[in-house]
Design an enzyme around this catalytic site. Structure first.
Site, PDB file in Angstrom:
ATOM      1  N   CYS A 126       0.835  -1.200   0.000  1.00 30.53           N
ATOM      2  CA  CYS A 126       0.000   0.000   0.000  1.00 30.53           C
ATOM      3  C   CYS A 126       0.869   1.249   0.000  1.00 30.53           C
ATOM      4  O   CYS A 126       2.058   1.199   0.283  1.00 30.53           O
ATOM      5  CB  CYS A 126      -0.887   0.046   1.248  1.00 30.53           C
ATOM      6  SG  CYS A 126      -1.974  -1.373   1.483  1.00 30.53           S
ATOM      7  N   ASP A 170      18.209  38.623 -12.342  1.00 31.21           N
ATOM      8  CA  ASP A 170      16.917  38.831 -13.007  1.00 31.21           C
ATOM      9  C   ASP A 170      16.233  40.079 -12.441  1.00 31.21           C
ATOM     10  O   ASP A 170      16.186  40.273 -11.218  1.00 31.21           O
ATOM     11  CB  ASP A 170      16.033  37.602 -12.792  1.00 31.21           C
ATOM     12  CG  ASP A 170      14.674  37.738 -13.440  1.00 31.21           C
ATOM     13  OD1 ASP A 170      14.563  37.501 -14.650  1.00 31.21           O
ATOM     14  OD2 ASP A 170      13.717  38.110 -12.727  1.00 31.21           O
TER      15      ASP A 170
END
Length: 491
Positions: free
Chosen positions: A34, A441
């Site tokens: 699981c 930037d």
């Protein structure tokens, strides 16, 4: 993680979905495996064992739980973070390389021997490359069985199996159901039929939280006409795939990404899903990322306001590299215009009955021989673009999922016209580096100054050392302080 039994037991008892795909719980008494968040009552700790992959569980003789469907868990985030050879091998296997080229092809791309690959993957993941590819083929088969009306014989070969017998045995072993029983469960007792031929509809899982605004906003705002579009609440684009081409539509939902694929060849399904997951950064661990960034008191308010920001990626690193050059020192609109002209002149036409997509983005080989005088770009940028596409076309600049990121950076910086900004934006969005950083930037510097962070590149880089290895995500949070359309879902 899977070797820390106490920590794994705590995750299972708390049904913590953050660990889905990081490890798997196998129950010795039922022979079922699981995901950690399985909704059933947790077994006793002495009956649990933990595995690093679904393939390892299957190799040990466990079958997938029918309730939580662990084979559909998000991928482990470590394969995107890590840059070592095992992580690169996993990215290639997820991309379907073993199905197309076999283990020798995987070894050739990594520069390893097949024996080295087998030994390394077995030691770390409990399964070799063939077992890992087999687990992926089983999941691909399940998607095709449950979401298409394809005959089961065609599903077998489309999923990558070499024979129908192997297909039947694998599906029965992994899911404890025959292919026919899987399809019967999908159609339901009322006789509902799978979707019409030609379309595959599926859900792409992710770890919560996920903030879709900058993710889909960025893709929509920078969409190249003819190749990408935003339509009816979904981002749509064409895909150039190994066996043909396709069109994908991706739409954000509360607990998954709705994905609709139209493929000319269903053998491309695994590859297409892998590209879409990389495009939307769906295997990230947002809790780990946000926890690290929240430790900076100046970033914490941004993280708390919209946790779970992802990094918009790319379906094709070469395409993004070309677009990064076209976007140097120009606006988003101008970059889209330049890219649209290349697409119209050199892209492969496609049909899109459901929308307005018209072309595939041209491959580097199609651009390598173009006349530079036809490009409405400054002469220096023409040289940069032509040098780039020729390096991509002849293989001297590899930008694939298995290529070394630092080596790619060095090769990019050696090209004329490539500086830190272009190199880092390619590392961020094309190579999937979670620690790429853009201190120069303009948007990052404005955001930093507004928050009281250092605004000069050198000082900001020094401050950002505390954000590692998640500086790429810090850039997303900084960019999101602006009102630019990339930060907002289209209406």
């Amino acid at each position: 993680m899977h070797t820390d039994t106490e920590r794994c037991v705590r995750a299972v008892r708390s049904k913590d979905a953050r660990f889905d795909g990081v490890f798997f719980t196998a129950v010795r008494t039922t022979r079922i495996y699981c995901r950690p968040s399985c909704p059933v009552v947790p077994p006793k700790p002495e009956n649990m064992e933990f595995h690093p992959s679904a393939a390892s569980c299957q190799r040990a003789g466990f079958r997938a739980c029918k309730r939580c469907r662990p084979d559909t868990s998000p991928g482990s985030p470590q394969w995107n973070v890590r840059a070592d050879a095992v992580a690169r091998a996993m990215r290639l296997i997820q991309d379907g390389v073993v199905d197309r080229e076999g283990v020798p092809g995987l070894a050739r791309r990594l520069g390893w021997s097949t024996r080295q690959i087998e030994r390394q993957l077995l030691a770390e993941l409990g399964a070799g490359p063939l077992a890992l590819a087999r687990a992926q083929r089983a999941q691909t088969a399940r998607v095709l069985i449950e979401t298409t009306p394809m005959p089961l014989g065609e599903v077998a070969f489309a999923a990558g199996f070499s024979s129908i017998r192997t297909f039947n045995e694998t599906v029965r072993e992994v899911f404890a159901l025959t292919p026919g029983e899987l399809r019967a469960r999908a159609t339901g007792p009322a006789g509902r039929r799978p979707p019409a031929p030609g379309a595959i509809t599926l859900r792409l899982p992710f770890r919560t939280p996920l903030e879709p605004s900058n993710l889909f906003g960025h893709l929509a705002a920078t969409a190249v006409p003819g190749v990408e579009e935003w339509r009816d609440g979904a981002y749509r684009r064409t895909l150039n795939l190994p066996y043909g081409h396709g069109v994908v539509a991706l739409a954000p939902r509360a607990d998954h990404i709705a994905c609709r694929l139209s493929l000319t060849d269903p053998r491309d399904l695994t590859h297409a899903i892998s590209r879409c997951r990389r495009l939307l950064d769906l295997d990230a661990d947002p809790v780990a990322v946000d926890e690290r960034l929240r430790a900076d008191p100046l970033l914490a308010p941004l993280v708390d306001a919209a946790p779970g920001r992802r990094v918009p990626g790319s379906v094709d690193p070469a395409e993004f590299a070309v677009r990064a050059v076209l976007g140097q020192q120009v606006s988003t609109a101008a970059a889209r215009t330049h890219a649209a002209r290349l697409v119209a002149a050199h892209g492969t036409p496609v049909e899109d009955p459901e929308g307005g997509l018209t072309h595939l983005f041209p491959e580097p080989g199609a651009l390598a021989a173009l006349d530079p005088e036809t490009l409405a770009l400054p002469r220096s940028r023409r040289t940069t673009l032509l040098t780039l596409v020729r390096a991509l076309a002849d293989g001297t600049l590899p930008l694939g999922p298995a290529d070394d990121r630092e080596e790619a950076r060095a090769r990019l910086l050696a090209l004329p016209g490539f500086g830190p900004w272009t190199t880092e934006i390619i590392a961020m969005r094309a190579l999937g580096d979670p620690d790429a950083f853009l201190p120069g930037d303009l948007g990052v510097r404005r955001a930093a100054e507004g928050l009281g962070l250092p605004a000069t590149p050198a000082a900001l880089t020094a401050r950002a050392a505390h954000w590692r290895p998640w500086r790429t995500y810090a850039v997303q949070y900084l960019w999101a302080t602006d009102t630019h359309p990339i930060n907002h879902l289209p209406s």
